[in-house]
Scaffold this active site. Structure first.
Site, PDB file in Angstrom:
ATOM      1  N   CYS A 123      67.060 -14.775   0.374  1.00 58.02           N
ATOM      2  CA  CYS A 123      65.930 -15.375  -0.324  1.00 58.02           C
ATOM      3  C   CYS A 123      65.977 -16.867  -0.119  1.00 58.02           C
ATOM      4  CB  CYS A 123      65.977 -15.044  -1.813  1.00 58.02           C
ATOM      5  SG  CYS A 123      64.621 -15.779  -2.739  1.00 58.02           S
TER       6      CYS A 123
ATOM      7  N   ARG B  18      69.417 -13.997  -5.432  1.00 56.45           N
ATOM      8  CA  ARG B  18      68.881 -13.283  -6.592  1.00 56.45           C
ATOM      9  C   ARG B  18      69.451 -11.874  -6.539  1.00 56.45           C
ATOM     10  NH1 ARG B  18      62.522 -14.753  -7.143  1.00 56.45           N
ATOM     11  NH2 ARG B  18      62.455 -14.765  -4.884  1.00 56.45           N
TER      12      ARG B  18
ATOM     13  N   ASP C 287      58.957 -21.730 -11.693  1.00 52.59           N
ATOM     14  CA  ASP C 287      57.856 -21.614 -10.746  1.00 52.59           C
ATOM     15  C   ASP C 287      56.854 -22.763 -10.831  1.00 52.59           C
ATOM     16  OD1 ASP C 287      58.881 -19.353  -9.633  1.00 52.59           O
ATOM     17  OD2 ASP C 287      57.431 -17.970 -10.497  1.00 52.59           O
TER      18      ASP C 287
ATOM     19  N   ARG D 230      50.866 -15.729  -0.410  1.00 53.59           N
ATOM     20  CA  ARG D 230      51.599 -14.757  -1.217  1.00 53.59           C
ATOM     21  C   ARG D 230      51.283 -14.903  -2.703  1.00 53.59           C
ATOM     22  NH1 ARG D 230      57.209 -15.756  -1.110  1.00 53.59           N
ATOM     23  NH2 ARG D 230      57.256 -13.892  -2.397  1.00 53.59           N
TER      24      ARG D 230
ATOM     25  N   LYS E  56      50.077 -12.587 -10.212  1.00 60.40           N
ATOM     26  CA  LYS E  56      50.825 -11.815  -9.218  1.00 60.40           C
ATOM     27  C   LYS E  56      52.078 -11.205  -9.841  1.00 60.40           C
ATOM     28  CE  LYS E  56      54.082 -13.381  -6.696  1.00 60.40           C
ATOM     29  NZ  LYS E  56      55.047 -13.920  -5.709  1.00 60.40           N
ATOM     30  N   ASN E  57      52.800 -11.994 -10.636  1.00 48.79           N
ATOM     31  CA  ASN E  57      54.068 -11.529 -11.193  1.00 48.79           C
ATOM     32  C   ASN E  57      53.885 -10.460 -12.264  1.00 48.79           C
ATOM     33  OD1 ASN E  57      55.510 -13.203  -9.502  1.00 48.79           O
ATOM     34  ND2 ASN E  57      55.764 -14.820 -11.012  1.00 48.79           N
TER      35      ASN E  57
ATOM     36  N   ILE F 290      67.611 -22.458 -12.973  1.00 46.78           N
ATOM     37  CA  ILE F 290      67.388 -21.036 -12.692  1.00 46.78           C
ATOM     38  C   ILE F 290      67.874 -20.660 -11.295  1.00 46.78           C
ATOM     39  CG2 ILE F 290      65.698 -19.175 -12.652  1.00 46.78           C
ATOM     40  CD1 ILE F 290      66.052 -20.495 -15.396  1.00 46.78           C
TER      41      ILE F 290
END
Length: 426
Positions: free
Chosen positions: A123, A128, A313, A405, A22-23, A335
């Site tokens: 978010c 972000r 992630d 998603r 996806k990314n 992060i």
């Protein structure tokens, strides 16, 4: 609203095909705005975020078509043609659904000389900011004002190559700058650029479209702008987060899973950690095998870092893994400042986790117990799936639209290797 029900305790054995990332797919779709010719993306996953991106591109006048693969997880095909850009405004109602929508800014400025893009808003996993995106465009010569929640950017004389130094690593800002610089006049240097595989995938696609790029995979990327780009056919790289997640499913449940259409290099930072827990990870002819048989998992510490370090992630999934490991593990999140929202839900299932600042201390328990839980964000939701697979009894996860998603055909893929998992549709 859909829910997912899991009856845990089954060992997992068999094959799971890994979908396209996806990314990687999202910035690749945005890159279609850089040319008036057709961009064809193969191995494209069908996910909610990908659908939102297609909707946004159509609002700009892009002709789009998507065809799914022959079986679940085998990748689909996007055909995207921005023959004429008829609109340069990314409305809030579309952008609010997905932060990656902000990746339209660079391509629209580079190709059309103007863009009006809604600020993404809040978010769930922390701030972000888009400041780095805006500063990069300004360095390239764009005039930017903020007005009523929108970024209004103009470059009537075109973008001009420049040196852009990021104060900290940002994947999205690197992608936006890379796409904008591809059509800028002159040479652009990106200093402290992100090095993620998805950045390299975007760069390789842009090069196939005619962009002149050097230094992909390093922290310094040099782009020599060209007058125009052409269409191409490009295959989206495999999803490293999905690869790592299903490898951890084998680890937490026990069993032997072969992950096909992927490679061990994509999860390089995860492999030694899994091996430290007592899980075996090997390369196969089709991809990667992950297996655990026998003894209880062992605890191991982890810290999230920009690539090539351990990815944020995968942090929630690794925490789920540690909940039943022998001993104490420490998980440090460097992060995002608000990415421990899965902790209360894991605790409902019997996990022993204490959070102090950016570090979670996990004391492994003998077993987890199924419970009703709620997903709070994409990666947190799949950590609850992993916990549910290992827990005794029944787990019901609500708000699973988060899962949709980022994980294609999750229930089908896990059912195929022996999990008792089903979607409840109300």
């Amino acid at each position: 609203m859909d829910r997912i029900r899991i009856r845990g305790g089954n060992r997992l054995n068999g094959e799971i095909p890994i979908s396209g990332a996806k990314n990687a797919a999202l910035p690749l779709m945005a890159a279609s705005l850089l040319t008036d010719q057709k961009l064809t993306l193969l191995n494209a996953p069908w996910l909610a975020d990908v659908g939102f991106m297609g909707e946004l591109l159509r609002s700009f006048g892009v002709e789009t078509s998507y065809s799914r693969g022959p079986a679940h997880g085998e990748g689909g095909r996007w055909e995207l043609t921005a023959r004429h850009i008829t609109n340069t405004t990314a409305e809030y109602e579309l952008v609010r659904k997905m932060r990656a929508s902000f990746l339209m800014l660079g391509p629209l400025l580079a190709r059309h000389g103007q863009a009006k893009v809604s600020l993404p808003g809040g978010c769930a996993i922390g701030a972000r900011p888009v400041d780095l995106h805006l500063k990069a465009m300004q360095v390239l010569g764009a005039e930017i004002v903020l007005e009523e929640g929108y970024v209004i950017a103009q470059a009537p004389s075109g973008l001009k190559g420049a040196s852009i130094e990021f104060p900290f690593v940002s994947v999205g800002a690197t992608e936006n700058a890379l796409m904008a610089a591809a059509l800028a006049n002159g040479e652009t240097t990106l200093v402290n650029a992100a090095r993620e595989p998805e950045i390299m995938d975007l760069g390789h696609c842009l090069m196939a479209m005619g962009a002149q790029i050097r230094g992909l995979g390093t922290s310094t990327i040099v782009i020599d702008g060209v007058d125009r780009l052409r269409g191409t056919v490009h295959a989206v790289l495999p999803d490293r987060i999905e690869t790592g997640t299903y490898a951890m499913a084998a680890a937490i449940c026990g069993g032997d899973i072969e992950l096909t259409h992927t490679s061990i290099e994509l999860i390089g930072a995860l492999v030694p950690l899994l091996e430290g827990t007592g899980t075996t990870v090997t390369t196969t002819g089709l991809g990667v095998a992950a297996s655990r048989n026998g003894e209880r998992l062992k605890s191991i510490d982890v810290q999230t870092e920009p690539y090539p370090g351990f990815p944020t992630d995968l942090q929630a999934q690794f925490m789920a893994l540690m909940t039943t490991a022998e001993g104490i593990s420490h998980i440090k999140e460097t992060i995002f400042e608000n990415r421990f929202m899965h902790v209360p839900e894991l605790s409902r299932m019997g996990a022993d986790i204490q959070v102090q600042g950016d570090t979670a201390t996990v004391r492994g328990v003998e077993k987890l117990t199924g419970a009703p839980v709620m997903a709070t964000d994409l990666r947190a939701s799949v950590s609850l799936v992993l916990a549910g697979l290992a827990a005794e009894g029944e787990t019901v996860i609500s708000r699973v639209y988060h899962l949709d998603r980022g994980f294609e055909c999750l229930e089908e893929k896990l059912s195929a290797v022996g999990a008792q998992i089903e979607r409840l549709t109300e």
